[in-house]
Design an enzyme around this catalytic site. Structure first.
Site, short mmCIF file in Angstrom:
data_model
loop_
_atom_site.label_atom_id
_atom_site.label_comp_id
_atom_site.label_asym_id
_atom_site.label_seq_id
_atom_site.Cartn_x
_atom_site.Cartn_y
_atom_site.Cartn_z
N TYR A 49 30.93 47.18 66.12
CA TYR A 49 29.81 46.53 65.43
C TYR A 49 29.33 45.31 66.21
CZ TYR A 49 27.18 43.93 61.93
OH TYR A 49 26.19 43.23 61.27
N ASP A 52 27.43 46.42 69.23
CA ASP A 52 26.09 46.91 68.86
C ASP A 52 25.13 45.76 68.58
OD1 ASP A 52 27.33 49.82 67.01
OD2 ASP A 52 26.96 49.49 69.14
N LEU A 98 39.53 66.91 103.88
CA LEU A 98 40.92 66.68 104.28
C LEU A 98 41.64 68.00 104.54
CD1 LEU A 98 42.04 63.91 101.74
CD2 LEU A 98 41.18 63.62 104.06
N LYS A 131 44.64 62.99 93.98
CA LYS A 131 43.53 63.86 94.41
C LYS A 131 42.82 64.32 93.14
CE LYS A 131 42.22 67.74 97.28
NZ LYS A 131 41.25 68.25 96.30
#
Length: 684
Positions: A49, A52, A98, A131
């Protein structure tokens, strides 16, 4: 109206404006901090609240935006931009792939290679990190401001998805840095947390919309939406882990980079308590980390498919350098893929562009790692025989690398019915009925008919691919249709296609036909390396194509090269040289190259920097040019010029098109020469 009243009224308005502007800056900072606490640290310090209320106050001030800086306002994350299509964008530095390993033994071998190359017996320090199983992304900050976000693409050229990335609340629109660097490229991963993904799929299902197979697909699909409101409505996250280009900052280690990101508001895994990122000395500590992450993997809020191991020292990384498209100083150690049990309902054979017959198992649908799998490659006859896979068998399947489905083994083969016979690849091509041949020393059975309809279709699909001729509006389905309608049988036919021919096909409208013709037209200026790769010569991949282009420089010299001359090219052995010579020795294939040239294809060979008319000069492009921006960049680089990523004192020329941005004003302030597209062409 009395003058005194006017002065008082004006003074009051000015004071109110000044207060609003000051409050606007305060609110931007406060809300951005709360976004970071909530979306990055997972530690909200105010209620929803209260948040907001702050956001509503911000929006209220922005109703009168005059004089306000909205570029880094949290209000810009709500979406609203709708694009007609994605534009290509070039990475200043390549986003390398890689090398992969799949066991602790591979980690020891990686360490041995590193120490051998560095000529040291001392333990090497590695940074070990996750990863992520998401979408690779590059964020570009100029003077602390997020100005662009680019997908990895092919490692050299990606897509500009800035409009969607700006909606991700964990990504700072402005770095929390008092003196930000002129340029900072942050590389990382866009992903979706498992819990958020589950909620998204529930919403999709409730709304009667298609659900996603896994979080990675959901993240990738969201990033590639043309409407940023869709991206804004979905819970994407970002983790930074590497640097691209940087100006004004220096780093000594990979760990320093992660700490720098973390200190300036860029999300990393450092705040997590499970030791998700560690510095390890020697392979033993790396393996310990590998097993630790493998153990905590199910508890993580997001998907990973392994760990990444990097030499921590950036100086040693520079010493180690690269191998093809991969760095010597890093490897990805993958985890064992998830598996599932299902039934082989049929085995069919697919024909590739080189005529290879590949058996594919059609299976009862089963979920593996969140993805529904219905078929899996069986590779070749030797593989089928070795695993003794038969139609009707119950099998274990896995997604190799968590992506490509494959059959691991047959379950209880001794209990199968006696009438279940071994499978053999057909002796004739299923597409053209020609005799299939298995050459001595090879495991693959091939159709050797160059006119085989399947071979033709697959060759044409390869020709238009992104890394080949990049005819992006011609997809697989259209190629199938064009071939079936006898409008396309060879490469040169692409350049003979007319709008009327395309309109004669089902489901092809006027705009679509225009886009297809334009896409074909735009492909007429390939580099020699791309063109050679596009021809689909057996054993000639993208890297080999570059070696050949760098060696022979022109298409004529390449076509005329003998086997002996081909053997002088780096990384080309006898088998590859013979394959190339067999292709270039075929008059019909050489005539096909000549036909494309006659139809307007201009193949540009690599130009040595010292030979180019633009050698030693640096360029930057802004605004819309008469040609694609990537084509303009290629033109500059082919003539020895260098492309810079931002306006600086190092820039020689700013090439300006229609609707240029703020770069023009900045260039004028630095005394950079501003030229048009026509002036650039005149220089060449």
């Amino acid at each position: 109206m009395p003058d005194a009243f006017c002065r008082d009224w004006t003074s009051e308005m000015g004071a109110n404006y000044s207060m609003s502007k000051k409050r606007h800056e305060e609110l931007k900072k406060i809300i951005s901090e709360h976004d970071h606490n909530y979306h990055v640290l997972d530690k909200p310090t105010i209620t929803d609240y209260e948040y907001d209320q702050l956001f509503a106050e911000l929006l209220d001030i922005e109703k009168n935006p005059k004089g306000l800086d909205l570029s880094d306002s949290p209000s810009q994350r709500v979406g609203g931009t709708v694009l007609e299509g994605f534009t290509k964008a070039q990475h200043r530095l390549p986003m390398l792939s890689l090398a992969n390993s799949y066991s602790p033994e591979d980690i020891f071998e990686f360490d041995e290679r590193v120490r051998k190359f560095l000529n040291t017996e001392d333990p090497v320090e590695y940074l070990c990190e996750l990863k992520f199983d998401g979408l690779s992304m590059e964020l570009i900050y100029e003077n602390g401001q997020l100005v662009r976000a680019i997908t990895r693409g092919d490692g050299t050229v990606g897509e500009d998805v800035t409009h969607n990335i700006k909606t991700i609340k964990s990504i700072p629109l402005k770095l929390s840095h008092k003196n930000p660097p002129p340029l900072l490229e942050v590389r990382g991963e866009v992903l979706m947390f498992k819990e958020d993904f589950a909620r998204l799929n529930e919403t999709q299902q409730e709304n009667g919309q298609q659900t996603f197979a896994n979080p990675r697909n959901a993240a990738a699909g969201t990033v590639r939406q043309l409407d940023s409101r869709i991206a804004a409505s979905r819970p994407l996250r970002f983790f930074g882990y590497a640097l691209g280009a940087v100006e004004g900052e220096t780093f000594n280690t990979q760990k320093n980079i992660q700490e720098y990101f973390n200190d300036h508001g860029i999300p990393t895994v450092l705040p997590y308590k499970e030791d998700l990122l560690v510095v390890a000395k020697g392979p033993e500590e790396v393996v310990k980390y590998y097993h630790h992450i493998e153990k905590v993997r199910p508890k993580l809020p997001f998907d990973i498919d392994g760990v990444v191991i990097k030499v921590n020292s950036l100086r040693l990384q520079e010493d180690l350098g690269l191998v093809a498209r991969s760095p010597r100083w890093a490897t990805a150690a993958k985890f064992k893929p998830e598996q599932a049990q299902t039934t082989v309902e049929d085995i069919v054979v697919q024909v590739g562009r080189t005529g290879a017959l590949t058996p594919v198992a059609i299976m009862k649908p089963v979920k593996v790692g969140g993805v529904t799998v219905t078929n899996a490659t069986l590779h070749n006859q030797d593989e089928i025989t070795r695993k003794d896979i038969r139609i009707g068998d119950t099998v274990i399947i896995q997604r190799a690398g968590d992506v490509i489905p494959e059959v691991v083994e047959v379950v209880n083969p001794d209990k199968r019915p006696a009438d279940r016979l071994p499978y053999s690849i057909p002796e004739r091509c299923p597409a053209c009925d020609s005799v299939a041949v298995k050459a001595e020393g090879e495991v693959v059975t091939r159709c050797v008919n160059p006119l085989c309809i399947a071979v033709v279709k697959e060759s044409l699909k390869h020709f238009v691919a992104r890394r080949a001729m990049n005819i992006d509006k011609v997809g697989d389905r259209l190629i199938e249709t064009l071939v079936d309608n006898k409008l396309l049988t060879r490469f040169s036919d692409f350049y003979r296609l007319t709008k009327e021919q395309i309109l004669s096909l089902e489901r092809q409208g006027d705009k679509s036909a225009d886009n297809i013709i334009k896409s074909i037209e735009n492909s007429k200026n390939p580099t020699l390396a791309r063109f050679i790769f596009a021809l689909g010569i057996r054993f000639v991949g993208e890297q080999t194509g570059k070696h050949l282009a760098d060696h022979f420089l022109t298409i004529d010299k390449f076509l005329e090269a003998s086997e002996e001359e081909l053997l002088q090219v780096p990384e080309i052995g006898a088998k590859v040289a013979k394959s190339i010579r067999d292709w270039t020795g075929n008059p019909k294939l050489v005539d096909e190259v000549k036909a494309m040239i006659e139809l307007g294809v201009k193949i540009a060979g690599p130009v040595r920097a010292q030979e180019g008319s633009l050698s030693g000069m640096s360029f930057l492009i802004t605004g819309t040019l008469p040609v694609k921006r990537d084509d303009a960049k290629d033109l500059i680089e082919r003539n020895g010029g260098k492309i810079l990523g931002s306006v600086s004192s190092k820039l020689n020329y700013l090439v300006v098109g229609d609707d240029p941005g703020s770069k023009v004003e900045k260039a004028q302030g630095l005394g950079v020469k501003i030229i048009s597209w026509e002036e650039l062409q005149a220089m060449i």
